[in-house]
Design a protein around this motif. Structure first.
Motif, short mmCIF file in Angstrom:
data_model
loop_
_atom_site.label_atom_id
_atom_site.label_comp_id
_atom_site.label_asym_id
_atom_site.label_seq_id
_atom_site.Cartn_x
_atom_site.Cartn_y
_atom_site.Cartn_z
N ASP A 157 -33.36 39.63 30.26
CA ASP A 157 -33.80 38.47 29.46
C ASP A 157 -32.58 37.58 29.25
O ASP A 157 -31.55 38.03 28.76
CB ASP A 157 -34.37 38.96 28.12
N THR A 158 -32.67 36.31 29.64
CA THR A 158 -31.52 35.41 29.59
C THR A 158 -31.73 34.28 28.60
O THR A 158 -32.82 34.10 28.07
CB THR A 158 -31.24 34.81 30.98
N VAL A 159 -30.66 33.52 28.37
CA VAL A 159 -30.74 32.36 27.48
C VAL A 159 -31.75 31.36 28.02
O VAL A 159 -31.86 31.16 29.23
CB VAL A 159 -29.34 31.71 27.33
N GLY A 160 -32.51 30.75 27.12
CA GLY A 160 -33.50 29.77 27.53
C GLY A 160 -32.85 28.45 27.92
O GLY A 160 -31.76 28.11 27.47
N PHE A 161 -33.54 27.70 28.78
CA PHE A 161 -33.05 26.40 29.20
C PHE A 161 -33.74 25.32 28.37
O PHE A 161 -34.68 25.58 27.63
CB PHE A 161 -33.34 26.17 30.69
N ILE A 162 -33.27 24.10 28.55
CA ILE A 162 -33.83 22.98 27.80
C ILE A 162 -33.55 21.70 28.58
O ILE A 162 -32.64 21.66 29.42
CB ILE A 162 -33.20 22.89 26.38
N ARG A 163 -34.34 20.68 28.31
CA ARG A 163 -34.11 19.39 28.97
C ARG A 163 -32.72 18.87 28.61
O ARG A 163 -32.30 18.93 27.46
CB ARG A 163 -35.18 18.39 28.50
N ASP A 164 -32.02 18.36 29.62
CA ASP A 164 -30.68 17.77 29.42
C ASP A 164 -29.74 18.77 28.75
O ASP A 164 -28.98 18.40 27.83
CB ASP A 164 -30.76 16.49 28.57
#
Length: 459
Positions: free
Chosen positions: A251-258
């Motif tokens: 389980d990894t860190v979530g991504f986000i726009r920009d």
């Protein structure tokens, strides 16, 4: 950065300048609202403006800046969060005009990461990203100090302190990069050492339910919260895959726009699990009105990480939160091979397990190997690298039927008496048409096609 009043959380105002090429959601400030809440503030008002270009001095137009000032005065707001990246002069001018703290999108995300970092590696990564962000902005931090004009070579204390701080920051950045480079090398070796066990990496937009899905599949008991960036470190657990055996799932860190580029670079070692995984499970929030934009944003970050071609399954999570079935059908129309599940109610997880097993099988071979009785080394190698299905003992050799990774067959071909394919197959597998095919991550700006921590701990 963000502090709390004795009588409650800081009051914040949200602002965003929408430019002609910007992606505009139904609620253009929904994501910023989530970031502000994660940072621990109380949102009291919000403001948006559409312009062809930003104002060079205040980013927003003069009328909107005055509107912001009145909002600050009305609500006694402490901080203004911008869903844009501002330069130091724009921040300074806005703070002067509104008499409130101004924090742009990158600084807010860095603040949230700093508050959530728990392990040594993630703290190093956040500190590096913060220093690289702050270095060009050091000048504004010393405007309260005087500058004495005393001729050539006689500079005031403010400028002297600025130079000292800049050198200290550059030295610290250099030291952090070296330390993170050592951590990255160590992580690469640790992940590479697991090549005898298939690895799966959960990736996706922040708050898509990756941690909840991991708990549902492995009973890992990892932290799962309904907020942005609840997970900042990579956690790896064993997952017993029916009709397959044990695999490792991360389980990894979530991504986000920009997502700030400096943050992506700093967390490169933390995301090493993703870079070396045999299979990616891209978890998307099917109930989000912005699901298409979020899927696209994840592929952009994967491209930044250099993960350009990976076998990827698109998992549409939170289908239990969708009241109108047409909304799910709209997503499945674009991604017909996606796998709809609910990690919360565990609906669809059996189908997911079957598809994951079939996807992993594409990198494996079912073979029949004749091994001489005295060749204990090859027998041990087959047991370590593959899954033994059966052994038949003959007069001069042992016939071993085994499922082996294709990349581990070199040694087998060199020392075995005979190697031949078998017709062994997994039970209860689904047709290959229902499984995502390997794809190349789309170029930035392209619509992706459907393909369906810091210290890692193995429970």
């Amino acid at each position: 950065m963000i502090s709390l009043h004795d009588d409650g959380p800081e009051r914040s105002i949200l602002a965003r300048l929408i430019l002609p090429k910007s992606t505009v959601e139904d609620d253009p400030l929904e994501e910023l609202h989530g970031l502000a809440a994660t940072a621990g503030t109380q949102v009291v008002d919000e403001l948006t403006q559409k312009r062809g270009t930003p104002d060079h001095s205040t980013y927003l137009g003069k009328g909107k800046v005055e509107e912001l000032r009145l909002m600050v005065e009305k609500y006694e707001a402490d901080v203004i969060f911008f869903d844009n990246d501002l330069n130091p002069a724009q921040v300074r001018n806005l703070e002067t005009a509104t008499k409130a703290k101004v924090i742009d999108r990158t600084e807010l995300i860095l603040d949230i990461f700093a508050a959530g970092a728990r392990t040594h590696e993630s703290r190093l990564a956040v500190e590096l990203a913060q220093l690289e962000y702050s270095l060009p902005r050091l000048k504004r931090m010393w405007t309260h100090l005087s500058r004495q004009s005393m001729g050539v070579g006689m500079r005031g204390p403010g400028e002297k302190q600025l130079e000292v701080d800049r050198r200290l920051a550059q030295k610290r950045i250099h030291d952090l990069k070296e330390e993170l480079s050592r951590v990255e090398s160590r992580r690469e070796r640790q992940v590479a050492a697991r090549n005898d066990v298939p690895t799966i990496s959960l990736v996706g937009y922040t708050n898509a339910g990756k941690s909840t899905l991991m708990n549902a599949l492995t009973e890992a008991g990892v932290l799962a919260q309904d907020k942005l960036f609840a997970t900042l470190e990579t956690r790896t657990r064993r997952w017993h895959l029916p009709n397959w055996g044990h695999v490792l799932i991360s389980d990894t860190v979530g991504f986000i726009r920009d997502l700030p580029h400096s943050l992506v670079a700093s967390f490169k070692s933390t995301l090493e699990e993703t870079r070396q995984a045999d299979l990616l499970m891209h978890v998307a929030d099917a109930s989000s009105p912005n699901v298409f934009e979020q899927i696209t944003a994840v592929y952009k970050v994967l491209e930044e990480l250099g993960v350009r071609a990976k076998d990827t399954l698109l998992v549409l999570n939170k289908i239990d939160a969708i009241e109108n079935p047409q909304l799910l059908n709209r997503v499945l129309d674009r991604y017909p091979h996606a796998i709809p599940v609910s990690a919360k109610s565990k609906k669809g997880l059996q189908a997911l397990q079957e598809i994951v097993g079939e996807a992993l099988s594409r990198g494996f071979l079912d073979v029949e190997v004749d091994v001489a009785h005295h060749d204990g080394k090859l027998l041990s190698y087959l047991s370590a690298k593959g899954k033994i299905e059966s052994r038949d003992f003959g007069d001069s050799h042992v016939t071993v039927r085994v499922r082996m990774p294709a990349g581990a067959m070199g040694v087998v071909h060199q020392t075995a008496l005979r190697v031949a394919p078998t017709k062994l197959s997994l039970q209860n597998t689904v047709p290959t048409a229902d499984v995502a095919e390997t794809q190349e991550v789309p170029d930035v700006g392209d619509e992706p096609t459907d393909v369906s921590s810091t210290s890692s701990e193995v429970a």
